[in-house]
Design an enzyme around this catalytic site. Sequence first.
Site, PDB file in Angstrom:
ATOM      1  CD  GLU A  71      45.369  23.171 -29.233  1.00 56.78           C
ATOM      2  OE1 GLU A  71      44.464  23.977 -29.526  1.00 56.78           O
ATOM      3  OE2 GLU A  71      45.238  21.942 -29.332  1.00 56.78           O
TER       4      GLU A  71
ATOM      5  N   GLY B 112      36.630  22.025 -25.560  1.00 56.99           N
ATOM      6  CA  GLY B 112      35.445  21.756 -26.375  1.00 56.99           C
ATOM      7  C   GLY B 112      35.394  22.682 -27.579  1.00 56.99           C
ATOM      8  CE1 TYR B 113      38.446  26.351 -27.726  1.00 54.05           C
ATOM      9  CE2 TYR B 113      39.688  26.737 -29.733  1.00 54.05           C
ATOM     10  CZ  TYR B 113      39.343  27.118 -28.458  1.00 54.05           C
ATOM     11  OH  TYR B 113      39.879  28.262 -27.926  1.00 54.05           O
TER      12      TYR B 113
HETATM   13  C1  LIG Z   1      45.653  14.110 -31.125  1.00 56.44           C
HETATM   14  C2  LIG Z   1      44.473  15.014 -31.328  1.00 56.44           C
HETATM   15  C3  LIG Z   1      43.904  15.658 -30.247  1.00 56.44           C
HETATM   16  C4  LIG Z   1      42.792  16.507 -30.434  1.00 56.44           C
HETATM   17  N1  LIG Z   1      42.222  17.078 -29.323  1.00 56.44           N
HETATM   18  C5  LIG Z   1      41.153  17.895 -29.453  1.00 56.44           C
HETATM   19  C6  LIG Z   1      40.539  18.477 -28.306  1.00 56.44           C
HETATM   20  O1  LIG Z   1      40.938  18.237 -27.160  1.00 56.44           O
HETATM   21  N2  LIG Z   1      39.483  19.306 -28.489  1.00 56.44           N
HETATM   22  C7  LIG Z   1      38.992  19.591 -29.717  1.00 56.44           C
HETATM   23  O2  LIG Z   1      38.062  20.381 -29.801  1.00 56.44           O
HETATM   24  N3  LIG Z   1      39.535  19.035 -30.842  1.00 56.44           N
HETATM   25  C8  LIG Z   1      40.598  18.165 -30.729  1.00 56.44           C
HETATM   26  N4  LIG Z   1      41.153  17.575 -31.847  1.00 56.44           N
HETATM   27  C9  LIG Z   1      40.510  17.770 -33.135  1.00 56.44           C
HETATM   28  C10 LIG Z   1      41.312  18.620 -34.103  1.00 56.44           C
HETATM   29  O3  LIG Z   1      41.347  19.976 -33.687  1.00 56.44           O
HETATM   30  C11 LIG Z   1      40.681  18.450 -35.478  1.00 56.44           C
HETATM   31  O4  LIG Z   1      40.832  17.099 -35.842  1.00 56.44           O
HETATM   32  C12 LIG Z   1      41.330  19.330 -36.523  1.00 56.44           C
HETATM   33  O5  LIG Z   1      41.062  20.675 -36.277  1.00 56.44           O
HETATM   34  C13 LIG Z   1      40.845  18.970 -37.938  1.00 56.44           C
HETATM   35  O6  LIG Z   1      39.447  18.949 -38.018  1.00 56.44           O
HETATM   36  P1  LIG Z   1      38.670  17.680 -38.622  1.00 56.44           P
HETATM   37  O7  LIG Z   1      39.166  16.447 -37.905  1.00 56.44           O
HETATM   38  O8  LIG Z   1      37.213  17.977 -38.545  1.00 56.44           O
HETATM   39  O9  LIG Z   1      39.151  17.551 -40.104  1.00 56.44           O
HETATM   40  P2  LIG Z   1      38.582  18.359 -41.375  1.00 56.44           P
HETATM   41  O10 LIG Z   1      38.448  19.796 -41.039  1.00 56.44           O
HETATM   42  O11 LIG Z   1      37.383  17.645 -41.868  1.00 56.44           O
HETATM   43  O12 LIG Z   1      39.777  18.185 -42.382  1.00 56.44           O
HETATM   44  C14 LIG Z   1      40.007  16.956 -43.101  1.00 56.44           C
HETATM   45  C15 LIG Z   1      41.228  17.172 -43.999  1.00 56.44           C
HETATM   46  O13 LIG Z   1      40.945  18.224 -44.947  1.00 56.44           O
HETATM   47  C16 LIG Z   1      41.940  19.231 -44.880  1.00 56.44           C
HETATM   48  N5  LIG Z   1      41.339  20.555 -45.062  1.00 56.44           N
HETATM   49  C17 LIG Z   1      40.198  21.018 -44.514  1.00 56.44           C
HETATM   50  N6  LIG Z   1      39.955  22.283 -44.894  1.00 56.44           N
HETATM   51  C18 LIG Z   1      40.981  22.649 -45.709  1.00 56.44           C
HETATM   52  C19 LIG Z   1      41.315  23.828 -46.435  1.00 56.44           C
HETATM   53  N7  LIG Z   1      40.544  24.931 -46.381  1.00 56.44           N
HETATM   54  N8  LIG Z   1      42.456  23.837 -47.172  1.00 56.44           N
HETATM   55  C20 LIG Z   1      43.273  22.732 -47.226  1.00 56.44           C
HETATM   56  N9  LIG Z   1      42.987  21.570 -46.585  1.00 56.44           N
HETATM   57  C21 LIG Z   1      41.876  21.530 -45.829  1.00 56.44           C
HETATM   58  C22 LIG Z   1      42.518  19.132 -43.479  1.00 56.44           C
HETATM   59  O14 LIG Z   1      43.837  19.650 -43.410  1.00 56.44           O
HETATM   60  C23 LIG Z   1      42.490  17.627 -43.243  1.00 56.44           C
HETATM   61  O15 LIG Z   1      43.626  17.011 -43.795  1.00 56.44           O
HETATM   62  C24 LIG Z   1      42.255  16.712 -31.708  1.00 56.44           C
HETATM   63  C25 LIG Z   1      42.846  16.056 -32.815  1.00 56.44           C
HETATM   64  C26 LIG Z   1      43.924  15.215 -32.628  1.00 56.44           C
HETATM   65  C27 LIG Z   1      44.526  14.513 -33.811  1.00 56.44           C
END
Ligand SMILES: Cc1cc2nc3c(=O)[nH]c(=O)nc-3n(C[C@H](O)[C@H](O)[C@H](O)COP(=O)(O)OP(=O)(O)OC[C@H]3O[C@@H](n4cnc5c(N)ncnc54)[C@H](O)[C@@H]3O)c2cc1C
Length: 404
Positions: free
Chosen positions: A252, A136-137
């Site tokens: 991870e 739950g992150y």
């Molecule tokens: C297969 C899969 C499994 C997952 N499982 C889990 C899970 O079990 N538990 C959990 O908690 N999460 C999970 N996630 C979520 C994952 O950790 C997030 O999707 C990821 O951290 C990105 O966050 P976001 O989706 O909110 O995208 P955002 O943070 O909104 O980013 C959108 C885009 O903007 C870019 N971006 C954002 N900030 C910056 C910056 N400062 N500089 C350059 N580019 C930037 C990102 O690289 C991305 O391309 C999972 C994701 C996937 C794809």
Amino acid sequence: MPFDAPSDPDAFREKVRGWLEENCPESMRTPMPEDEVVWGGRREKFKNPDSKVWLERMANEGWTAPTWPKEYGGGGLTREQAKILEQEMARIGARTPLFSFGLWMFGPALIEFGNEEQKKRFLPDIVHGRTRWCQGYSEPGAGSDLAGLQTKCEDKGDHYLINGQKVWTSYANEADWIFCLVRTDNTVKHEGISFILFDMESEGVETRPIKLISGSSPFCETFFSDVKVPKDQLVGEVNGGWKIAKRLLQHERSSISASGFGSTRGTGMLELEEYAKIHVGTDGDGKLLDGDLRGRIADHQMYAKAFNLTVQRSQQQAKAGQEVGHTASIIKYAAAKMNQDKHELMVEALGTEGLGWEGEGFDRGAKMVTRGWLRSKGNSIEGGTSEINLNVVSKRVLGLRDHQ
Ligand SMILES: Cc1cc2nc3c(=O)[nH]c(=O)nc-3n(C[C@H](O)[C@H](O)[C@H](O)COP(=O)(O)OP(=O)(O)OC[C@H]3O[C@@H](n4cnc5c(N)ncnc54)[C@H](O)[C@@H]3O)c2cc1C
């Protein structure tokens, strides 16, 4: 009789080989279809009964977590011995007996930050696949900027009370427990986060699977409404969760790089070159017929070789007590790219067979490759996006400053 590990590597290898010969069921030495992967936990059905036998035998030796201490159910092996075990399993094409967020991320963090009671309570159940954990992150407003998380955790004297929402929680609807980041102080950012554990069957926990275009639902939105959590389930200090969160992310990133992305290890699937030879054909010298594809596969193999050497070097540095934290970002970035490239090449080698999704017209292996290719798209997002990992490398490894 429990396995008594000889300290001499050759003697250890011989003994492990004999043990595997005797204990690994024949069907566990075949490629693993997606629906036979064992994740453990209350809901595990063991589609193939041999996978239950295999898991029990391996877990009884602690070999699902070979390097964890024996007192917490682990194998107590050195890294070298664990490597030998892995090589011997690969030699006979043995399946990985248990896939588990507990093994890959939560357990290693708990070993470092948990108290004795928490380690004894939670780790053996992870080793035996009795408890399935979810992470739950991420929240709707906190993904890349994870420390912006808002899920509220209040101290109510004899318990904590949790309210908020997580998103993209992989398999939350199938997990037994969650390791969760919560906000215990909203006047500061990183220093106001705590790391807490609770049962997914607690009152007030609701999971809503997110249906993907593929029809499957590997992620959930996860809601917490007045969830009561006993106080002994907070790990580390109140407001001290960020350092645990970061360390867990390193585990991870390292584990998905080393085991999940970079190879077909543990699934029993053929390696890329053999695969391409079967589907594209070979010339009189046994070389892949398509010269262009052959060249790109060779490029990929060189990249993979360099990658594996880098992983080994980083493991050696860790063993020598050197700080390797940010190397995990380099490795995660490279592993995601490598796995995506590998899947592109595999689908290309399949030709029109690579268009298969379901139905009788395509064989199971081809469909697994196509699904693997689509799944690999998520590799550059999960566990921290490639952009964020490149930011970490530029700031923390290269010492560059933010571009204003
Ligand atoms: C297969 C899969 C499994 C997952 N499982 C889990 C899970 O079990 N538990 C959990 O908690 N999460 C999970 N996630 C979520 C994952 O950790 C997030 O999707 C990821 O951290 C990105 O966050 P976001 O989706 O909110 O995208 P955002 O943070 O909104 O980013 C959108 C885009 O903007 C870019 N971006 C954002 N900030 C910056 C910056 N400062 N500089 C350059 N580019 C930037 C990102 O690289 C991305 O391309 C999972 C994701 C996937 C794809």
